[in-house]
Design a protein around this motif. Sequence first.
Motif, PDB file in Angstrom:
ATOM      1  N   LYS A  33       0.848  -1.198   0.000  1.00 38.36           N
ATOM      2  CA  LYS A  33       0.000   0.000   0.000  1.00 38.36           C
ATOM      3  C   LYS A  33       0.878   1.241   0.000  1.00 38.36           C
ATOM      4  O   LYS A  33       1.909   1.277   0.660  1.00 38.36           O
ATOM      5  CB  LYS A  33      -0.914   0.002   1.224  1.00 38.36           C
ATOM      6  N   ILE A  34       0.457   2.241  -0.745  1.00 42.77           N
ATOM      7  CA  ILE A  34       1.138   3.534  -0.729  1.00 42.77           C
ATOM      8  C   ILE A  34       0.194   4.557  -0.098  1.00 42.77           C
ATOM      9  O   ILE A  34      -0.979   4.649  -0.461  1.00 42.77           O
ATOM     10  CB  ILE A  34       1.567   3.976  -2.146  1.00 42.77           C
ATOM     11  N   VAL A  35       0.701   5.288   0.885  1.00 44.99           N
ATOM     12  CA  VAL A  35      -0.083   6.319   1.573  1.00 44.99           C
ATOM     13  C   VAL A  35       0.339   7.676   1.021  1.00 44.99           C
ATOM     14  O   VAL A  35       1.503   8.052   1.110  1.00 44.99           O
ATOM     15  CB  VAL A  35       0.146   6.270   3.095  1.00 44.99           C
ATOM     16  N   ILE A  36      -0.628   8.378   0.454  1.00 40.94           N
ATOM     17  CA  ILE A  36      -0.349   9.662  -0.188  1.00 40.94           C
ATOM     18  C   ILE A  36      -0.881  10.809   0.665  1.00 40.94           C
ATOM     19  O   ILE A  36      -2.061  10.851   1.011  1.00 40.94           O
ATOM     20  CB  ILE A  36      -0.970   9.707  -1.596  1.00 40.94           C
ATOM     21  N   GLY A  37       0.000  11.733   1.000  1.00 47.97           N
ATOM     22  CA  GLY A  37      -0.391  12.905   1.769  1.00 47.97           C
ATOM     23  C   GLY A  37      -0.859  14.023   0.854  1.00 47.97           C
ATOM     24  O   GLY A  37      -0.294  14.227  -0.222  1.00 47.97           O
ATOM     25  N   LEU A  38      -1.900  14.739   1.281  1.00 47.48           N
ATOM     26  CA  LEU A  38      -2.438  15.817   0.459  1.00 47.48           C
ATOM     27  C   LEU A  38      -3.161  16.846   1.297  1.00 47.48           C
ATOM     28  O   LEU A  38      -3.550  16.582   2.435  1.00 47.48           O
ATOM     29  CB  LEU A  38      -3.396  15.267  -0.597  1.00 47.48           C
ATOM     30  N   ASP A  39      -3.337  18.019   0.712  1.00 48.81           N
ATOM     31  CA  ASP A  39      -4.204  19.061   1.251  1.00 48.81           C
ATOM     32  C   ASP A  39      -5.563  18.808   0.618  1.00 48.81           C
ATOM     33  O   ASP A  39      -5.727  18.952  -0.592  1.00 48.81           O
ATOM     34  CB  ASP A  39      -3.648  20.431   0.853  1.00 48.81           C
ATOM     35  N   ASP A  40      -6.557  18.401   1.415  1.00 49.14           N
ATOM     36  CA  ASP A  40      -7.848  17.999   0.843  1.00 49.14           C
ATOM     37  C   ASP A  40      -8.780  19.189   0.576  1.00 49.14           C
ATOM     38  O   ASP A  40      -9.993  19.021   0.447  1.00 49.14           O
ATOM     39  CB  ASP A  40      -8.548  16.955   1.716  1.00 49.14           C
ATOM     40  N   SER A  41      -8.194  20.375   0.461  1.00 44.38           N
ATOM     41  CA  SER A  41      -8.984  21.556   0.074  1.00 44.38           C
ATOM     42  C   SER A  41      -8.269  22.279  -1.060  1.00 44.38           C
ATOM     43  O   SER A  41      -8.128  23.495  -1.048  1.00 44.38           O
ATOM     44  CB  SER A  41      -9.179  22.493   1.277  1.00 44.38           C
ATOM     45  N   PHE A  42      -7.811  21.491  -2.047  1.00 38.93           N
ATOM     46  CA  PHE A  42      -7.025  22.038  -3.147  1.00 38.93           C
ATOM     47  C   PHE A  42      -7.610  21.595  -4.492  1.00 38.93           C
ATOM     48  O   PHE A  42      -6.997  20.832  -5.242  1.00 38.93           O
ATOM     49  CB  PHE A  42      -5.570  21.562  -3.013  1.00 38.93           C
ATOM     50  N   PRO A  43      -8.835  22.039  -4.807  1.00 38.79           N
ATOM     51  CA  PRO A  43      -9.433  21.669  -6.088  1.00 38.79           C
ATOM     52  C   PRO A  43      -8.729  22.361  -7.248  1.00 38.79           C
ATOM     53  O   PRO A  43      -8.217  23.467  -7.075  1.00 38.79           O
ATOM     54  CB  PRO A  43     -10.883  22.167  -5.952  1.00 38.79           C
ATOM     55  N   MET A  45      -7.113  19.505  -7.847  1.00 37.16           N
ATOM     56  CA  MET A  45      -6.100  18.457  -7.710  1.00 37.16           C
ATOM     57  C   MET A  45      -6.500  17.405  -6.685  1.00 37.16           C
ATOM     58  O   MET A  45      -6.377  16.208  -6.926  1.00 37.16           O
ATOM     59  CB  MET A  45      -4.745  19.085  -7.352  1.00 37.16           C
ATOM     60  N   GLY A  46      -6.963  17.854  -5.511  1.00 37.14           N
ATOM     61  CA  GLY A  46      -7.430  16.942  -4.473  1.00 37.14           C
ATOM     62  C   GLY A  46      -8.317  17.699  -3.507  1.00 37.14           C
ATOM     63  O   GLY A  46      -7.875  18.686  -2.912  1.00 37.14           O
ATOM     64  N   PHE A  47      -9.566  17.268  -3.356  1.00 36.16           N
ATOM     65  CA  PHE A  47     -10.509  17.989  -2.490  1.00 36.16           C
ATOM     66  C   PHE A  47     -11.684  17.078  -2.157  1.00 36.16           C
ATOM     67  O   PHE A  47     -11.800  15.973  -2.695  1.00 36.16           O
ATOM     68  CB  PHE A  47     -11.009  19.271  -3.164  1.00 36.16           C
ATOM     69  N   ARG A  48     -12.548  17.531  -1.273  1.00 32.71           N
ATOM     70  CA  ARG A  48     -13.724  16.740  -0.873  1.00 32.71           C
ATOM     71  C   ARG A  48     -14.959  17.202  -1.638  1.00 32.71           C
ATOM     72  O   ARG A  48     -15.226  18.396  -1.738  1.00 32.71           O
ATOM     73  CB  ARG A  48     -13.957  16.851   0.632  1.00 32.71           C
TER      74      ARG A  48
END
Length: 260
Positions: A33-43, A45-48
């Motif tokens: 498994k690879i665990v990827i860190g991100l800012d989840d408020s960066f649309p 690219m990565g967001f909710r």
Amino acid sequence: MKKIVALVLLLMMAGMVLTGCGSADTKGTAKKKIVIGLDDSFPPMGFRDEKNNIVGFDIDMAKEAAKKLDMEVEFKPIDWSSKEAELSAKRIDALWNGMNITEERKKNVLFSDPYMESKQLIFVLAGSPIKSAADLSGKVVGVQQASIGEEEVVKDVQLKNSLKDFKVYPDFIAAFMDLNTGRVDAVVTDEILGRYYMAKEKDKYVAIEKPIGEVGTYGIGFRKEDTDLRDKMQKALNEMKKDGTSAKISQKWFGSDIVK
């Protein structure tokens, strides 16, 4: 009695071994498994999304790359200002979230090849008198903490000193909220991120086309010693570029293929 106790303990140990084998794949080894860190408020690219699921361009890219490597992938929201500490402490395996490749970051992070260009632009409300960086003199400017936008403004000493105030936010969404209410006159952030926000709020914002600082590139960040993981991931990305997978994902989020 001692023999019975010994037999029971032996059976319990055998059961534990069998239970451990149950988490392995058909070859007898656990799937990596690879665990990827991100800012989840960066649309985008990565967001909710509205269902609180983590989505975005980089999310789709990471899922497809992991699939090619027969790996599981976990997305872990982190404090973006502490991203390098999270990586070095091995709480995550990679940083994949519109992360700019810089010479300073290269000192502590091993990067993939660039996969997208990045420009830092000034965003203002429609009708604003601000038409260029020179017009920011005497104005209040907002940026995201630990972002390239912050770095570029701080690096331009003349620009920074001309500002009335320089506000740093935990994420770019908070900066745009203050732009909407007039608490800041402009926001400096990544072009892709800002234009995505503009598209959701038709005719509300204007982007000043001349970039602040140099044009950068996005890359995936790994620990300096994780050359094997980086090389495997780069091979997967190259295959995705060749077979059209990355172009399809780019088309979904940007309406065209902008992957390098």
